[in-house]
Each structure stands twice: as C-alpha cells, then as structure tokens.
Enzyme design. Structure first.
Site, PDB file in Angstrom:
ATOM      1  CB  VAL A  60      -1.007   0.060   1.177  1.00  0.00           C
ATOM      2  CG1 VAL A  60      -2.124  -0.944   0.985  1.00  0.00           C
ATOM      3  CG2 VAL A  60      -0.313  -0.103   2.521  1.00  0.00           C
ATOM      4  CB  CYS A  86      -8.216  -4.015   6.260  1.00  0.00           C
ATOM      5  SG  CYS A  86      -9.990  -3.710   6.247  1.00  0.00           S
ATOM      6  CB  SER A 154      -6.372   1.509  16.124  1.00  0.00           C
ATOM      7  OG  SER A 154      -6.187   1.041  17.452  1.00  0.00           O
ATOM      8  CE1 TYR A 167      -1.736  -0.384  14.681  1.00  0.00           C
ATOM      9  CE2 TYR A 167      -2.805   0.146  16.758  1.00  0.00           C
ATOM     10  CZ  TYR A 167      -2.836  -0.470  15.517  1.00  0.00           C
ATOM     11  OH  TYR A 167      -3.952  -1.141  15.110  1.00  0.00           O
ATOM     12  CB  THR A 202      -7.295 -10.345  13.422  1.00  0.00           C
ATOM     13  OG1 THR A 202      -6.342  -9.498  14.079  1.00  0.00           O
ATOM     14  CG2 THR A 202      -8.628  -9.648  13.343  1.00  0.00           C
TER      15      THR A 202
HETATM   16  N1  LIG Z   1      -7.104  -6.787  15.241  1.00  0.00           N
HETATM   17  C1  LIG Z   1      -7.328  -5.742  16.026  1.00  0.00           C
HETATM   18  O1  LIG Z   1      -7.624  -5.890  17.205  1.00  0.00           O
HETATM   19  C2  LIG Z   1      -7.236  -4.339  15.484  1.00  0.00           C
HETATM   20  C3  LIG Z   1      -7.594  -3.299  16.335  1.00  0.00           C
HETATM   21  C4  LIG Z   1      -7.544  -1.984  15.862  1.00  0.00           C
HETATM   22  C5  LIG Z   1      -7.134  -1.748  14.569  1.00  0.00           C
HETATM   23  N2  LIG Z   1      -6.772  -2.781  13.780  1.00  0.00           N
HETATM   24  C6  LIG Z   1      -6.337  -2.457  12.419  1.00  0.00           C
HETATM   25  O2  LIG Z   1      -7.088  -3.211  11.497  1.00  0.00           O
HETATM   26  C7  LIG Z   1      -6.302  -3.469  10.336  1.00  0.00           C
HETATM   27  C8  LIG Z   1      -6.327  -4.962  10.068  1.00  0.00           C
HETATM   28  O3  LIG Z   1      -5.738  -5.630  11.169  1.00  0.00           O
HETATM   29  P1  LIG Z   1      -5.838  -7.206  11.364  1.00  0.00           P
HETATM   30  O4  LIG Z   1      -5.958  -7.443  12.814  1.00  0.00           O
HETATM   31  O5  LIG Z   1      -6.834  -7.780  10.433  1.00  0.00           O
HETATM   32  O6  LIG Z   1      -4.355  -7.618  10.954  1.00  0.00           O
HETATM   33  P2  LIG Z   1      -3.785  -8.852  10.116  1.00  0.00           P
HETATM   34  O7  LIG Z   1      -2.333  -8.886  10.445  1.00  0.00           O
HETATM   35  O8  LIG Z   1      -4.605 -10.080  10.327  1.00  0.00           O
HETATM   36  O9  LIG Z   1      -3.997  -8.385   8.604  1.00  0.00           O
HETATM   37  C9  LIG Z   1      -3.303  -7.316   8.065  1.00  0.00           C
HETATM   38  C10 LIG Z   1      -3.053  -7.594   6.593  1.00  0.00           C
HETATM   39  O10 LIG Z   1      -2.384  -6.441   6.048  1.00  0.00           O
HETATM   40  C11 LIG Z   1      -1.389  -6.911   5.165  1.00  0.00           C
HETATM   41  N3  LIG Z   1      -0.355  -5.895   5.023  1.00  0.00           N
HETATM   42  C12 LIG Z   1       0.569  -5.500   5.935  1.00  0.00           C
HETATM   43  N4  LIG Z   1       1.355  -4.556   5.411  1.00  0.00           N
HETATM   44  C13 LIG Z   1       0.924  -4.343   4.138  1.00  0.00           C
HETATM   45  C14 LIG Z   1       1.340  -3.479   3.105  1.00  0.00           C
HETATM   46  N5  LIG Z   1       2.382  -2.650   3.239  1.00  0.00           N
HETATM   47  N6  LIG Z   1       0.647  -3.502   1.939  1.00  0.00           N
HETATM   48  C15 LIG Z   1      -0.397  -4.342   1.778  1.00  0.00           C
HETATM   49  N7  LIG Z   1      -0.823  -5.203   2.720  1.00  0.00           N
HETATM   50  C16 LIG Z   1      -0.165  -5.179   3.893  1.00  0.00           C
HETATM   51  C17 LIG Z   1      -0.869  -8.200   5.796  1.00  0.00           C
HETATM   52  O11 LIG Z   1      -0.216  -9.024   4.833  1.00  0.00           O
HETATM   53  C18 LIG Z   1      -2.152  -8.815   6.341  1.00  0.00           C
HETATM   54  O12 LIG Z   1      -2.754  -9.672   5.392  1.00  0.00           O
HETATM   55  C19 LIG Z   1      -4.903  -2.892  10.639  1.00  0.00           C
HETATM   56  O13 LIG Z   1      -4.816  -1.608  10.070  1.00  0.00           O
HETATM   57  C20 LIG Z   1      -4.894  -2.795  12.155  1.00  0.00           C
HETATM   58  O14 LIG Z   1      -4.014  -1.781  12.608  1.00  0.00           O
HETATM   59  C21 LIG Z   1      -6.813  -4.071  14.197  1.00  0.00           C
END
Ligand SMILES: NC(=O)c1ccc[n+]([C@@H]2O[C@H](COP(=O)([O-])OP(=O)(O)OC[C@H]3O[C@@H](n4cnc5c(N)ncnc54)[C@H](O)[C@@H]3O)[C@@H](O)[C@H]2O)c1
Length: 259
Positions: A60, A86, A154, A167, A202
């Site tokens: 991205v 995401c 987040s 973060y 996740t």
């Molecule tokens: N899981 C949580 O509790 C939570 C809470 C708040 C925010 N978030 C946010 O939600 C989003 C998704 O998180 P998740 O828990 O599903 O994480 P995850 O690690 O399961 O999925 C993240 C995905 O992003 C991809 N990714 C990472 N860097 C990338 C890049 N440079 N280009 C393209 N793809 C890339 C990874 O390969 C992965 O498939 C993130 O932005 C995270 O910060 C998650």
C-alpha cells in the site's frame, strides 16, 4: 450504495478484518480486488470465493502497486466504487528501552508509512478512479453516492498505550485526514469514513502471548470478549449501504477504553 454488482478494493484483504470484509462483500453480491502482500493467503481466498474476486500482490505504500490494483478492478469488474483499507502493522516500541537507549526511528517511520501514508495513497488513487468515471459519465450525479472510502484506524488513535507511539500516531493521522478528504470529495459524490476497532480476534492479536490476550479480553466491559471480525465486516456493509454516513469515525470496541 448497494453492494451487489459493485466493486471494491480491499487492502489487507488476505487476513483478519480485511478477509472478513472480502467475504461479506462477496456474500452480498459485490466484487473485490484483494490487495495484500501475502500472496499465498490471497490466492487461497480467491480460489475459495471464485469469480467475483481477484488477488493482486500490493504494497500500500507503493504508488505503482496501488495503481495496478485499481486498474485491475477497473478492467476485471468494469469500474471501481470504493475501497476498504485494512492493511496495517502494529509497531510496538517504547521511546526509551530499559537502558534508556532511544527508540529505532526506522521502525517508527515504517508504521507511519504503512498505516497512514498507505491509507492516503489508496484513497488518492481510488478517488481519482471514481472521480474520472463520474466526470466521463452522462448519468452520474453528485448526489448519487458514487463512491466510498473506508479507512481502518484504531482506538489507539485516542487511547494510545505506552509503546504505541508509532501505531497511535499513525492511526490518529488516519482519523485526522478523514474530514479534509470527505469535505474535498463531496463534489464527486464520494464519502470517506473511518472505523476505529477495539480488540479483535485476528492473527495480529492472536500472535500475542496468551496472558496478554486474556488481559485484553478482561478489559472489555461488554461483551466481555474480543471482537469477531464478522462484526467489523457488518459495520463496513452498513457504512456502504447508508448514504448519510460521511466524515465520521466510529469506534467499534465493546466500550473498552485503554489505559
Ligand atoms: N485486530 C485488532 O484488534 C485491530 C484493532 C484496531 C485496529 N486494527 C487495524 O485493522 C487493520 C487490520 O488488522 P488485522 O488485525 O486484520 O491484521 P492482520 O495482520 O490479520 O492483517 C493485516 C493484513 O495487512 C497486510 N499488510 C501489511 N502490510 C501491508 C502493506 N504494506 N501492503 C499491503 N498489505 C499489507 C498483511 O499481509 C495482512 O494480510 C490494521 O490496520 C490494524 O491496525 C486491528
């Protein structure tokens, strides 16, 4: 905006919250380009979900990669109606370590680059695609809900904890850029929304030690559990459907406030 027959770019769509969004959009008859670094997981998902999905390996933070993902949606699905961003990483480091050595600047920047600059990169290229289609169309109108951009922040944007300097600031940036982008894109009929998730089950969270996960779960007032990625996807589906949601950040967190 209806989802059926519309196409969306889902970054980070190969895992976690993004994967859940991909499944929900396809279940509603929509089409998805999954843009992620994880080729094997993305391909497995496309093999399972079939013709209404495509996978493209995409960082991205790269203009060329995201432009190629947008072009894939335009060609394969005859246009693009929005993006759900995401893709993200969680950089954890204190400003000073135990010996009072300073934090690694490169690690700080990497988090900001993927989470914030990546979100802007996706928004600018998706918005350009939608705005050009609308400008070229004789039937599209400004009030026709022509496009939607949903970013993932987040609750750390508001309640950042020790160690979340990179973060929390990256996610606060995602929240901060939303209103200027939403205001600018009104003339194209494109909405911009942000979801601020609490703690979801996740791979990002499941990789934490069991004790840390239990502590997180215990900190959620109600329901006393981690969020299910389906619950995130349901909110995405609602935001796409509800044309009056624009320029807002929605916390989805079981009332947790991080201390
Ligand atoms: N899981 C949580 O509790 C939570 C809470 C708040 C925010 N978030 C946010 O939600 C989003 C998704 O998180 P998740 O828990 O599903 O994480 P995850 O690690 O399961 O999925 C993240 C995905 O992003 C991809 N990714 C990472 N860097 C990338 C890049 N440079 N280009 C393209 N793809 C890339 C990874 O390969 C992965 O498939 C993130 O932005 C995270 O910060 C998650």
């Amino acid at each position: 905006m209806q989802i059926e027959q519309r196409s969306f770019l889902v970054t980070g769509g190969a895992s976690g919250l993004g994967e859940s969004v991909v499944r929900a959009i396809v279940a509603q008859g929509g089409k998805v380009v999954i843009a992620d670094l994880n080729e094997s997981a993305g391909q497995v998902l496309v093999d399972e979900l079939g013709d209404n999905t495509r996978f493209v390996r995409c960082d991205v933070t790269s203009g060329d990669d995201v432009q190629a993902a947008v072009a894939m949606a335009e060609e394969a699905f005859d246009g693009l109606q929005g993006s759900i961003n995401c893709a993200g990483i969680a950089v954890v480091q204190k400003l000073l370590d135990r010996e009072n050595n300073p934090a690694d600047l490169e690690a700080f920047s990497r988090g900001v680059n993927i989470n914030l600059v990546g979100s802007f990169n996706v928004a600018r290229l998706v918005a350009a695609s939608i705005a050009k289609r609308v400008a070229a169309s004789t039937t599209a109108e400004v009030n026709a809900d022509n496009g939607i951009i949903i970013n993932t922040a987040s609750i750390a944007a508001f309640d950042g904890q020790v160690g979340q300097g990179s973060y929390a600031s990256s996610k606060a940036g995602v929240v901060g850029m939303m209103l200027p982008l939403a205001r600018e894109l009104t003339r194209h009929g494109i909405r911009v929304m942000t979801i601020a998730p609490g703690v979801f089950a996740t791979p990002m969270i499941q990789s934490l030690p069991e004790k840390a996960r239990e502590q997180l779960e215990a900190a959620v007032p109600y329901p006393k559990r981690l969020g299910n990625p389906n619950e995130f996807a349901k909110l995405v589906v609602h935001i796409i459907d509800n044309a009056y949601l624009n320029g807002e950040v929605i916390r989805l967190d079981g009332a947790i406030r991080m201390v």
